[in-house]
Design an enzyme around this catalytic site. Structure first.
Site, PDB file in Angstrom:
ATOM      1  N   ASN A  73      10.331  33.595  11.764  1.00  0.00           N
ATOM      2  CA  ASN A  73       8.983  33.569  12.233  1.00  0.00           C
ATOM      3  C   ASN A  73       8.659  34.660  11.919  1.00  0.00           C
ATOM      4  OD1 ASN A  73       6.716  33.415  13.658  1.00  0.00           O
ATOM      5  ND2 ASN A  73       7.776  33.282  15.644  1.00  0.00           N
ATOM      6  N   ARG A 131       8.792  29.036  10.788  1.00  0.00           N
ATOM      7  CA  ARG A 131       7.660  28.402  11.575  1.00  0.00           C
ATOM      8  C   ARG A 131       6.390  28.747  10.854  1.00  0.00           C
ATOM      9  NH1 ARG A 131       4.254  32.126  15.519  1.00  0.00           N
ATOM     10  NH2 ARG A 131       3.038  30.421  16.727  1.00  0.00           N
ATOM     11  N   HIS A 154       1.025  25.636  19.192  1.00  0.00           N
ATOM     12  CA  HIS A 154       2.216  25.317  20.018  1.00  0.00           C
ATOM     13  C   HIS A 154       2.679  23.905  19.841  1.00  0.00           C
ATOM     14  CE1 HIS A 154       0.592  28.355  22.918  1.00  0.00           C
ATOM     15  NE2 HIS A 154       1.273  29.286  22.247  1.00  0.00           N
ATOM     16  N   ASN A 160       1.727  34.295  26.460  1.00  0.00           N
ATOM     17  CA  ASN A 160       0.553  35.659  26.141  1.00  0.00           C
ATOM     18  C   ASN A 160      -0.601  34.377  25.338  1.00  0.00           C
ATOM     19  OD1 ASN A 160       1.257  37.961  26.674  1.00  0.00           O
ATOM     20  ND2 ASN A 160       2.991  37.633  24.980  1.00  0.00           N
ATOM     21  N   GLY A 161      -0.394  33.343  24.658  1.00  0.00           N
ATOM     22  CA  GLY A 161      -1.264  32.285  24.206  1.00  0.00           C
ATOM     23  C   GLY A 161      -0.699  30.879  25.139  1.00  0.00           C
ATOM     24  N   ARG A 190      -7.287  36.321  25.322  1.00  0.00           N
ATOM     25  CA  ARG A 190      -8.405  35.279  24.589  1.00  0.00           C
ATOM     26  C   ARG A 190      -9.290  34.504  25.494  1.00  0.00           C
ATOM     27  NH1 ARG A 190      -3.741  32.221  20.996  1.00  0.00           N
ATOM     28  NH2 ARG A 190      -2.394  34.234  21.024  1.00  0.00           N
ATOM     29  N   ARG A 249       2.493  39.707  34.538  1.00  0.00           N
ATOM     30  CA  ARG A 249       3.064  40.445  35.774  1.00  0.00           C
ATOM     31  C   ARG A 249       2.555  41.681  36.270  1.00  0.00           C
ATOM     32  NH1 ARG A 249       8.541  40.031  32.273  1.00  0.00           N
ATOM     33  NH2 ARG A 249       6.941  40.768  30.651  1.00  0.00           N
ATOM     34  N   GLU A 259       7.231  29.212  32.973  1.00  0.00           N
ATOM     35  CA  GLU A 259       8.754  29.133  33.437  1.00  0.00           C
ATOM     36  C   GLU A 259       9.026  30.010  34.443  1.00  0.00           C
ATOM     37  OE1 GLU A 259      11.243  29.900  30.025  1.00  0.00           O
ATOM     38  OE2 GLU A 259      10.032  28.510  28.764  1.00  0.00           O
ATOM     39  N   ASN A 260       8.095  31.274  34.732  1.00  0.00           N
ATOM     40  CA  ASN A 260       8.456  32.192  35.732  1.00  0.00           C
ATOM     41  C   ASN A 260       7.649  32.408  36.955  1.00  0.00           C
ATOM     42  OD1 ASN A 260      10.953  33.372  34.185  1.00  0.00           O
ATOM     43  ND2 ASN A 260       9.571  33.860  32.718  1.00  0.00           N
ATOM     44  N   GLU A 286      11.529  26.953  20.605  1.00  0.00           N
ATOM     45  CA  GLU A 286      10.896  26.630  19.413  1.00  0.00           C
ATOM     46  C   GLU A 286      11.859  27.074  18.534  1.00  0.00           C
ATOM     47  OE1 GLU A 286       7.717  28.893  21.293  1.00  0.00           O
ATOM     48  OE2 GLU A 286       6.321  27.714  20.239  1.00  0.00           O
TER      49      GLU A 286
HETATM   50  P1  ADP Z   1       4.446  34.695  23.927  1.00  0.00           P
HETATM   51  O1  ADP Z   1       3.399  33.736  23.943  1.00  0.00           O
HETATM   52  O2  ADP Z   1       4.128  35.752  23.257  1.00  0.00           O
HETATM   53  O3  ADP Z   1       5.843  33.928  23.397  1.00  0.00           O
HETATM   54  P2  ADP Z   1       5.877  34.438  26.457  1.00  0.00           P
HETATM   55  O4  ADP Z   1       5.924  33.101  26.577  1.00  0.00           O
HETATM   56  O5  ADP Z   1       7.086  35.368  26.390  1.00  0.00           O
HETATM   57  O6  ADP Z   1       4.835  34.916  25.297  1.00  0.00           O
HETATM   58  O7  ADP Z   1       5.151  34.880  27.645  1.00  0.00           O
HETATM   59  C1  ADP Z   1       4.468  36.239  28.220  1.00  0.00           C
HETATM   60  C2  ADP Z   1       3.963  36.076  29.495  1.00  0.00           C
HETATM   61  O8  ADP Z   1       4.827  35.640  30.523  1.00  0.00           O
HETATM   62  C3  ADP Z   1       3.576  37.635  29.826  1.00  0.00           C
HETATM   63  O9  ADP Z   1       2.111  37.485  30.240  1.00  0.00           O
HETATM   64  C4  ADP Z   1       4.227  37.797  31.132  1.00  0.00           C
HETATM   65  O10 ADP Z   1       4.140  38.557  32.008  1.00  0.00           O
HETATM   66  C5  ADP Z   1       4.767  36.410  31.620  1.00  0.00           C
HETATM   67  N1  ADP Z   1       5.856  36.540  32.375  1.00  0.00           N
HETATM   68  C6  ADP Z   1       7.266  36.853  31.952  1.00  0.00           C
HETATM   69  N2  ADP Z   1       8.159  36.578  32.793  1.00  0.00           N
HETATM   70  C7  ADP Z   1       7.691  36.626  33.928  1.00  0.00           C
HETATM   71  C8  ADP Z   1       7.800  36.488  35.360  1.00  0.00           C
HETATM   72  N3  ADP Z   1       8.953  36.748  35.711  1.00  0.00           N
HETATM   73  N4  ADP Z   1       6.943  36.439  36.290  1.00  0.00           N
HETATM   74  C9  ADP Z   1       5.774  36.072  35.686  1.00  0.00           C
HETATM   75  N5  ADP Z   1       5.249  36.191  34.641  1.00  0.00           N
HETATM   76  C10 ADP Z   1       6.290  36.417  33.759  1.00  0.00           C
END
Ligand code: ADP
Length: 397
Positions: free
Chosen positions: A7, A91, A181, A212-213, A242, A286, A335-336, A384
């Site tokens: 990537n 990618r 995506h 992030n996106g 964004r 977070r 996921e989180n 991915e």
């Molecule tokens: P990217 O789009 O760069 O691949 P990710 O899928 O890793 O990014 O997502 C990043 C986002 O996920 C950030 O805003 C981060 O705060 C959020 N994130 C990661 N872990 C947690 C968590 N345990 N609880 C809440 N938000 C989380």
């Protein structure tokens, strides 16, 4: 068979080596600051060994040479030689209307990817540099495959991908919705059908990739029929930095007031807006959640806005598909962030969605709704890199 997944950005190179016998990651790493002072590689093998060093990387070729060293000779080596690697999967952000699926990279395909740089100036030129550097480093005999972020979205009908602007902008400049995506939406929707033990052809699934996106896709019968990101990944709903969709006249109004160029607007709406712009705290979910808990009202507003917009997009795709069987959350936030999932589902009780609070608090792949919920909601971690490796394997086999 081992597949090397790449990537590449203009100054960075993320990679994984995946053993396709068991789909296990053998190592992963990142080269940063390619072409600028202080280039470095950070490489980690599956057994936890780390190789990190600063070394000059004027171009992507030197970056790949560092990766070869890390993989074959460093203390964190995982293979004896690059001959052990069957193929390279890249990618690629923009495949335009040309690439409706992944493909072996031929000179013609490389040329097309280069020309599509007009639609993705920050990404495709970097991918081309990486592909050429791979040819230089590993030889033209090593098969390379392109996996596009956009190709899953190529099944959208014209009524979904066209913008209501003068038609000549579509014919002259190919301005339309392409989405992004796609690899992730494809991966989690397929996995969702697997978990449900149903044929994806019979399912209406809404996939929410929130990182992030952020983007949301309506997947009907296994095909994308609409997606929230548009001509570029700026469209849709608010993300870390964004804007998502905006009234175009707000853009021209601000540009006139502050005498801004298109480049200024691009920067502001891509990098200084979204959750960061509204909260003034951070683009990281977070940090913003933590600030809201401490009483920061703008942080709370940003959170409220984003969750509301996600629910509205889901609702619009229920309408677009005339129903929904399952909703999937994925990406770092999806996921989180259990609170976000609960709040978004709270907007959707009219669909008969009932969240099981205990299941929603669990980590990893889970169904988070009760058994009597009319629509099932899942958390499915995206992967991915594995999706790219699978496509690469399928094409080179
Ligand atoms: P990217 O789009 O760069 O691949 P990710 O899928 O890793 O990014 O997502 C990043 C986002 O996920 C950030 O805003 C981060 O705060 C959020 N994130 C990661 N872990 C947690 C968590 N345990 N609880 C809440 N938000 C989380």
């Amino acid at each position: 068979m081992k597949i090397f997944v790449v990537n590449a950005g203009s100054s960075s190179l993320k990679y994984q080596l995946i053993d396709m016998e068991n789909e296990q990651v053998l190592c992963k790493g990142l080269c940063e600051r390619i072409g600028v002072e202080g280039s470095c590689i950070s490489h980690k093998s599956a057994d936890g060994k780390v190789y990190e060093t600063e070394t000059p990387m004027p171009t992507h070729s030197e970056a790949f040479q560092s990766v070869v060293f890390a993989m074959t000779k460093s203390d964190a080596k995982v293979i004896d030689s690059f001959d052990d690697i069957s193929a390279i999967g890249h990618r690629i952000v923009q495949g335009g209307s040309i690439f409706k699926g992944s493909c072996i990279i031929t000179p013609e395909a490389l040329n097309d990817i280069e020309e599509l740089g007009a639609l993705a100036p920050l990404h495709n030129p970097a991918h081309v540099l990486a592909i050429k550097a791979c040819i230089e480093t590993f030889g033209s005999e090593k098969p390379q495959v392109a996996v596009f972020d956009t190709s899953f979205h190529q099944t959208m009908p014209a009524k979904a991908y066209m913008f209501p602007i003068p038609y000549k902008y579509f014919t002259d400049y190919k301005v339309r919705k392409y989405g992004a995506h796609g690899t992730s939406h494809n991966f989690v929707s397929s996995r969702c059908a697997e978990i449900m033990d149903k044929d994806i052809k019979d399912l209406k699934i809404i996939t929410c990739h929130l990182g992030n996106g952020c983007s949301i896709t309506a997947v009907k019968g296994g095909e994308c029929i609409d997606t929230s990101m548009g001509f570029t990944p700026l469209d849709g709903f608010m993300m870390g930095t964004r804007t998502g969709t905006l009234d175009p006249s707000a853009i021209t109004f601000i540009a006139e007031k502050e005498n801004l160029s298109p480049a200024d607007l691009n920067r502001i709406f891509n990098k200084e807006s979204g959750v960061l712009g509204v909260s003034g705290v951070s683009n990281d979910n977070r940090d913003v959640v933590a600030a809201a808990k401490e009483g920061n009202e703008r942080a709370q507003l940003a959170i409220d806005m984003q969750r509301y917009q996600i629910a509205k997009f889901i609702g619009s795709y229920v309408a677009a598909m005339n129903g929904v069987d399952a909703i999937v959350f994925t990406g770092g936030i999806g996921e989180n962030d259990a609170a976000l999932r609960a709040e978004v589902c709270g907007y959707l009780t009219y669909l008969g969605i009932t969240v099981d609070t205990d299941k929603n608090a669990l980590r990893g792949e889970n169904k988070i709704t009760t058994d009597d919920s009319r629509v099932s909601v899942y958390v499915i971690p995206t992967n991915e890199e594995l999706a790219i490796a699978r496509d690469t394997l399928a094409l080179v086999k």
